[in-house]
Design an enzyme around this catalytic site. Sequence first.
Site, short mmCIF file in Angstrom:
data_model
loop_
_atom_site.label_atom_id
_atom_site.label_comp_id
_atom_site.label_asym_id
_atom_site.label_seq_id
_atom_site.Cartn_x
_atom_site.Cartn_y
_atom_site.Cartn_z
CE1 TYR A 53 -3.16 -2.83 -0.24
CE2 TYR A 53 -3.82 -2.45 2.03
CZ TYR A 53 -3.96 -3.14 0.84
OH TYR A 53 -4.91 -4.14 0.73
CG HIS A 128 -1.54 -8.79 -1.00
ND1 HIS A 128 -1.01 -7.56 -0.71
CD2 HIS A 128 -2.82 -8.55 -1.38
CE1 HIS A 128 -1.93 -6.63 -0.91
NE2 HIS A 128 -3.04 -7.20 -1.31
CB SER A 209 -13.41 -3.92 -2.18
OG SER A 209 -12.16 -3.35 -2.50
N PRO A 210 -15.55 -4.16 0.90
CG PRO A 210 -15.82 -3.65 3.16
CD PRO A 210 -14.78 -3.83 2.10
CG LEU A 211 -18.38 -0.14 2.19
CD1 LEU A 211 -18.04 1.19 2.86
CD2 LEU A 211 -19.75 -0.65 2.65
N GLY A 212 -17.71 -2.09 -2.21
CA GLY A 212 -17.61 -2.04 -3.67
C GLY A 212 -16.34 -1.41 -4.19
N1 LIG Z 1 -6.51 -8.43 -0.11
C1 LIG Z 1 -6.65 -7.71 -1.19
O1 LIG Z 1 -6.27 -8.11 -2.31
C2 LIG Z 1 -7.30 -6.37 -1.06
C3 LIG Z 1 -7.68 -5.65 -2.20
C4 LIG Z 1 -8.30 -4.42 -2.02
C5 LIG Z 1 -8.54 -3.94 -0.73
N2 LIG Z 1 -8.13 -4.66 0.35
C6 LIG Z 1 -8.36 -4.19 1.73
O2 LIG Z 1 -9.74 -3.97 1.91
C7 LIG Z 1 -9.95 -2.64 2.40
C8 LIG Z 1 -11.28 -2.13 1.96
O3 LIG Z 1 -11.37 -2.07 0.55
P1 LIG Z 1 -11.36 -0.70 -0.26
O4 LIG Z 1 -10.77 0.36 0.58
O5 LIG Z 1 -10.75 -1.02 -1.57
O6 LIG Z 1 -12.88 -0.44 -0.59
P2 LIG Z 1 -14.22 -0.24 0.27
O7 LIG Z 1 -13.98 -0.52 1.69
O8 LIG Z 1 -15.27 -1.01 -0.42
O9 LIG Z 1 -14.50 1.29 0.01
C9 LIG Z 1 -13.66 2.27 0.55
C10 LIG Z 1 -14.34 3.60 0.44
O10 LIG Z 1 -15.58 3.56 1.10
C11 LIG Z 1 -15.86 4.78 1.69
N3 LIG Z 1 -16.55 4.49 2.96
C12 LIG Z 1 -16.07 3.76 3.99
N4 LIG Z 1 -16.98 3.64 4.96
C13 LIG Z 1 -18.07 4.32 4.54
C14 LIG Z 1 -19.33 4.59 5.12
N5 LIG Z 1 -19.66 4.09 6.32
N6 LIG Z 1 -20.22 5.34 4.41
C15 LIG Z 1 -19.88 5.82 3.18
N7 LIG Z 1 -18.68 5.60 2.59
C16 LIG Z 1 -17.80 4.86 3.25
C17 LIG Z 1 -14.54 5.45 1.96
O11 LIG Z 1 -14.67 6.81 1.64
P3 LIG Z 1 -13.65 7.96 2.12
O12 LIG Z 1 -12.40 7.71 1.36
O13 LIG Z 1 -14.37 9.20 1.69
O14 LIG Z 1 -13.44 7.82 3.58
C18 LIG Z 1 -13.54 4.68 1.13
O15 LIG Z 1 -12.87 5.45 0.16
C19 LIG Z 1 -8.75 -1.87 1.84
O16 LIG Z 1 -8.58 -0.65 2.50
C20 LIG Z 1 -7.66 -2.87 2.06
O17 LIG Z 1 -7.24 -2.85 3.42
C21 LIG Z 1 -7.52 -5.86 0.20
#
Ligand SMILES: NC(=O)c1ccc[n+]([C@@H]2O[C@H](COP(=O)([O-])OP(=O)(O)OC[C@H]3O[C@@H](n4cnc5c(N)ncnc54)[C@H](OP(=O)(O)O)[C@@H]3O)[C@@H](O)[C@H]2O)c1
Length: 287
Positions: A53, A128, A209-212
């Site tokens: 990251y 990973h 990416s639980p929120l897409g």
């Molecule tokens: N293992 C893997 O291959 C892999 C791949 C991708 C991600 N990940 C992990 O999974 C985590 C989550 O995935 P992600 O960050 O890609 O996507 P995500 O959690 O689906 O979406 C992140 C976005 O959601 C917004 N958000 C968060 N909580 C919210 C809420 N309660 N209401 C409205 N909007 C909200 C945030 O906005 P703001 O920026 O405005 O705060 C953030 O930018 C990553 O941070 C990482 O640690 C792992």
Amino acid sequence: MQQRSIGTTRTGAIGLGEMPLSIENRPDEAHAMRTMAAALDAGVTLIDTADAYCLREDEHGHGERIVAKALAGYGGDTDDVLVATKGGHRRLADGTWIVNGRPDYLQQAAQDSARALGVESIGLYQFHRPDPDVPYAESVGALKELLDAGTIRMAGISNASIAQIDEAIAILGEGGLASVQNQYSPAFRSSEDEMRHCGSIGVAFLPWSPLGGISSAPELGSRHAVFADIAQQHGVSPQQVTLAWMLAKGEHVIPIPGSSRPETIQSSAGAAELTLGAAELARLDAA
Ligand SMILES: NC(=O)c1ccc[n+]([C@@H]2O[C@H](COP(=O)([O-])OP(=O)(O)OC[C@H]3O[C@@H](n4cnc5c(N)ncnc54)[C@H](OP(=O)(O)O)[C@@H]3O)[C@@H](O)[C@H]2O)c1
């Protein structure tokens, strides 16, 4: 916040995904510190990061370093915070993502991660992503050696199939696999089999990416009408309904929503208090 188990450790049911604080469009460091402090204030005790990251190769470990800095600078107690990091992915000088699952590379990467986190033993170290050029057993074998050496306290895998989960358990031994981290959201449900499998064998499942995903998360409600409808009935956001729906999938499910702002992690943490009825859960499942 309600508590759940990852291996031998209890954590809050909602974790913080650190990725938006380290990749493109990230906030400045002071803002990142405020976001992580807000997470801790809200009862979050799981922070998910990765050595990859960062924006480019020359700042590899960025996420781990800012997590360590946030914990060191936090006024309250952080002894119960589990930092989960990952190895096996890298970014090149031009930002391209590559995988490397070679055992010697993972050994070195884990030691570098421990240094970046400022710890002797990493709380949870996750492989990973499978490397198509390296037999899976060899990559997971490196996790086993890291566990045996005490470089890592718990081992996890990410982006894994059911066959890979079972292969990892065979190598790591009884209780040796603490967690599986796969993509799962209202738009991406193809990890449901792995999620169910983890529940049946007592392994934590961390939806990524639980929120897409970062760019789609704000539009979750407009893309998924049933989530928006149920949110309106409860006076909460569609994102909170999404996290509560995941928590209801089983005690082993611990979503890790990413946040770049204090407001969003505070809101996500609040989802741990939201209870949905059986009929609502059935509607969300079918949506
Ligand atoms: N293992 C893997 O291959 C892999 C791949 C991708 C991600 N990940 C992990 O999974 C985590 C989550 O995935 P992600 O960050 O890609 O996507 P995500 O959690 O689906 O979406 C992140 C976005 O959601 C917004 N958000 C968060 N909580 C919210 C809420 N309660 N209401 C409205 N909007 C909200 C945030 O906005 P703001 O920026 O405005 O705060 C953030 O930018 C990553 O941070 C990482 O640690 C792992």
